[in-house]
Design an enzyme around this catalytic site. Structure first.
Site, short mmCIF file in Angstrom:
data_model
loop_
_atom_site.label_atom_id
_atom_site.label_comp_id
_atom_site.label_asym_id
_atom_site.label_seq_id
_atom_site.Cartn_x
_atom_site.Cartn_y
_atom_site.Cartn_z
N ARG A 1 0.84 -1.19 0.00
CA ARG A 1 0.00 0.00 0.00
C ARG A 1 0.88 1.25 0.00
NH1 ARG A 1 -5.07 1.58 -1.29
NH2 ARG A 1 -6.14 2.76 0.32
N THR B 1 -9.79 0.04 -10.02
CA THR B 1 -8.78 -0.77 -9.36
C THR B 1 -8.81 -2.04 -10.18
OG1 THR B 1 -9.09 0.23 -7.21
CG2 THR B 1 -8.41 -2.06 -7.18
N THR C 1 -4.03 -1.00 -7.45
CA THR C 1 -4.81 0.20 -7.76
C THR C 1 -3.96 1.46 -7.89
OG1 THR C 1 -6.76 1.45 -7.03
CG2 THR C 1 -5.21 0.82 -5.32
N ASN D 1 -6.08 4.04 -7.34
CA ASN D 1 -7.29 4.61 -6.74
C ASN D 1 -8.27 5.00 -7.84
OD1 ASN D 1 -9.09 5.21 -4.77
ND2 ASN D 1 -8.34 7.26 -4.41
N SER E 1 -10.15 -0.60 0.96
CA SER E 1 -11.25 -1.58 0.98
C SER E 1 -10.90 -2.82 0.16
CB SER E 1 -12.52 -0.97 0.39
OG SER E 1 -12.89 0.18 1.10
N GLY F 1 -13.83 -1.60 -7.17
CA GLY F 1 -15.13 -1.02 -6.84
C GLY F 1 -15.11 -0.12 -5.63
N GLY F 2 -13.93 0.30 -5.18
CA GLY F 2 -13.88 1.22 -4.03
C GLY F 2 -14.58 0.60 -2.84
O1 DON Z 1 -7.90 0.98 -1.71
C1 DON Z 1 -9.06 1.25 -1.92
O2 DON Z 1 -9.99 0.85 -1.25
C2 DON Z 1 -9.40 2.09 -3.13
N1 DON Z 1 -8.30 2.93 -3.48
C3 DON Z 1 -9.79 1.17 -4.23
C4 DON Z 1 -10.22 1.92 -5.43
C5 DON Z 1 -11.05 1.13 -6.32
O3 DON Z 1 -11.43 0.04 -6.08
C6 DON Z 1 -11.43 1.86 -7.53
N2 DON Z 1 -12.20 1.07 -8.33
N3 DON Z 1 -12.65 0.40 -8.91
#
Ligand code: DON
Length: 579
Positions: A108, A383, A401, A403, A455, A475-476
């Protein structure tokens, strides 16, 4: 959609131990009408991008193990899937070896040392719009190259150079842009004036890429070649580090050579729990993924779903309520474990789940303390997750990701790669929603060198000590509920892997007080029932892009979500075995 047809494909004995790659058209999604599935007993690669899948499958066919393939796929995605694939971002690998040992590699991003808790607030204490999402100050110190090398140093059987080589090839010799990428790159054009480095994502004649145009990335090829030769030392303290630091200086960003030199990816203990006798292994903090996932599943485990209909109102209501409780805990307790104490054991205990369950009634529980009213549904979903297993049973669930789509939109001049906008995953101000509508407080406040809460939920499910599922999704904030729902769909409702991946999705994250759902996910009677219970429903775009591998006595089934353009591919024949 005719799910029965697809089930009969899965159980046909003629396909036993042979490779099957079928594309079934006319499934649910307006985005992409294809679901890619594959069956093999020799290895499986499921990614969001066909070129990257091919790279992974080739590594397995040459006798590399699942981690070798995951490293090569990671680099390939940085070339062919620039929305999320990266060397300027971060991610997580969940690894399980054939001996049954599990490990978690946390790469991360971190806040730069010059970061501070209120860095995105103006002098009146208001968040400066887009300050944590766009441009140089939105960038966290990238972790990917360090993380991939960490995986390499412990598990790889092929050489580092061999694993980076396919990505160099794709960058140097180019690859044909597909419809999906062409469409996504067109959306990027509006940022090109402000972030001229993005012009690498158009054709040399300045026109937008069309499908089948070849996309060459010579600068990225050169960067990858340096990384192939010099490893992470090159990225974090060599020429690439200098180019990143120069880019930061030019654009007023905070990352310095010192930040890069000090970056370390780390091994962590995955979180582990159970759901109806199946073992669940998933992402520990600084991801909220595994903790929130287990909390949801533990709460649901106390309900008898077996006599219930799939997508019946009592089931959906209970899932929504469990999600609500778990996301409230996410906002309160979760952050970087190197900076705060997190009561993970308590949150994932069955006792705690029982207490949460006792608070769930037949109506929607009221959400208190909403600070910002309704947020918009997540603006971008970029992501990417991939799942890999080799013939020996070594497995990797990887989620990586930048982000938001294309991260901060900053391309490192002279190096040809994008930098993340992961700083927005911090709680930039208590109670203020990030791009995924998530809120947080002290636990996820910005501090120098701290990792922002994620997430991402790369997950494995074991049955009787053997791998049953390898899964994850982008999917955030919706990542965790997507994984939870898929597990419930398979374990409680016996959906086959394609059905479970194609099944409609919904999502509640406590704040905002809304149940997001995909188009036509809820039948009119179900809607009416949920609304009677007090749920506020809101339709939104497709949720997630799952890459799933299911293992049973017939072999490995790979399924790529029909919502995206991914590809699952089985290994045909292993040319040589190294371990
Ligand atoms: O780490 C996270 O939770 C977010 N940065 C993830 C971003 C994400 O899944 C974007 N989309 N699809």
């Amino acid at each position: 959609m005719n799910l029965n047809t697809r089930r009969s494909i899965l159980i046909s004995p003629g396909l036993f131990l042979s490779l099957l790659v079928i594309s079934i058209s006319a499934l649910a999604s307006p985005v992409s009408p294809q679901v890619s599935t594959a069956l093999s007993d020799k290895g499986m690669v499921s990614t969001a991008c066909p070129e990257a899948t091919a790279v992974g499958a080739k590594v397995l066919e040459r006798g590399g193990n699942a981690v070798d393939a995951a490293i090569a796929v990671g680099f390939a995605l940085a070339v062919t899937y620039p929305t999320a694939g990266n060397i300027g971002g971060g991610g997580f690998f969940l690894v399980r070896t054939k001996e049954g040992e599990t490990n978690f590699i946390d790469f991360r991003e971190k806040a730069p040392l010059g970061a501070s808790e209120k860095m995105y607030l103006d002098r009146w204490g208001k968040v400066v719009p887009q300050s944590s999402t766009l441009g140089h100050r939105a960038v966290g110190v990238p972790g990917t190259v360090s993380g991939l090398y960490k995986a390499y140093s412990l598990y790889a059987t092929l050489s580092w150079e061999e694993l980076v080589a396919p990505a160099i090839d794709l960058a140097e010799k180019g690859f044909p842009v597909n419809q999906e990428l062409a469409r996504s790159l067109r959306k990027l054009r509006k940022y090109m004036e402000e972030y001229p480095g993005l012009k690498k994502f158009q054709r040399p004649d300045g026109k937008p890429f069309l499908a089948e145009n070849i996309f060459y990335q010579p600068q990225l090829a050169a960067t990858l070649s340096r990384i192939a030769a010099g490893g992470p030392a090159e990225f974090y303290s060599g020429e690439t580090a200098r180019l990143i630091a120069r880019e930061m200086e030019k654009g007023g960003g905070l990352i310095t050579l010192d930040d890069l030199k000090r970056y370390r990816s780390v091994f962590r203990e995955p979180v582990s729990g159970s759901y109806r006798g199946n073992q669940i292994i998933s992402a520990p903090p600084p991801s909220s993924g595994g903790t929130v996932l287990l909390e949801i599943l533990n709460i649901l485990e106390g309900y008898e779903f077996s006599g219930q209909e799939f997508f019946s109102a009592p089931v959906v209501h209970r899932m929504i309520e469990a999600e609500k409780i778990a996301y409230a805990d996410r906002a309160r307790y979760l952050g970087d474990p190197d900076f705060i104490d997190i009561p993970v054991e308590r949150l994932i205990s069955k006792d705690y789940a029982a207490r949460c369950r006792s608070a769930i009634g037949e109506s929607a529980a009221p959400v208190k303390n909403i600070t910002d009213g309704d947020s918009q549904p997540p603006e971008s979903e970029e992501t990417t997750h991939y799942s890999i297993i080799d013939s020996l049973g070594n497995a990797v669930a990887a989620t990586i990701t930048l982000n938001g789509a294309y991260g901060s939109k900053v391309v490192v001049e002279g190096a040809g790669f994008l930098l993340n906008n992961e700083m927005d995953d911090f709680s930039v101000k208590p109670g203020v929603q990030n791009i995924y509508g998530l809120v947080g407080g002290k636990a996820n406040a910005i501090a120098p060198g701290k990792r922002m809460l994620s997430s991402m939920t790369p997950t494995m499910v074991l049955r009787e000590g053997r791998i049953f599922l390898i899964a994850g999704t982008p999917g955030g904030s919706t990542i965790i509920t997507t994984v939870a729902q898929m597990i419930v769909d398979i374990i409680d409702f016996n959906l086959n892997p394609q059905e479970a991946v194609a099944a409609p999705r919904f999502h509640n994250q406590w704040i905002p007080d809304l149940v997001y759902h995909e188009k036509e996910a809820f039948s009119p009677p179900l809607r009416a029932d949920l609304e009677r219970r007090g749920h506020k429903l809101k339709e939104r775009s497709d949720i997630g892009d799952v890459q799933l591998i299911l293992v049973n006595e017939r072999g490995y089934y790979g399924v790529s979500d029909p919502r995206g353009g991914g590809r699952s591919r089985g290994v045909r024949k292993i040319e040589r075995r190294l371990n």
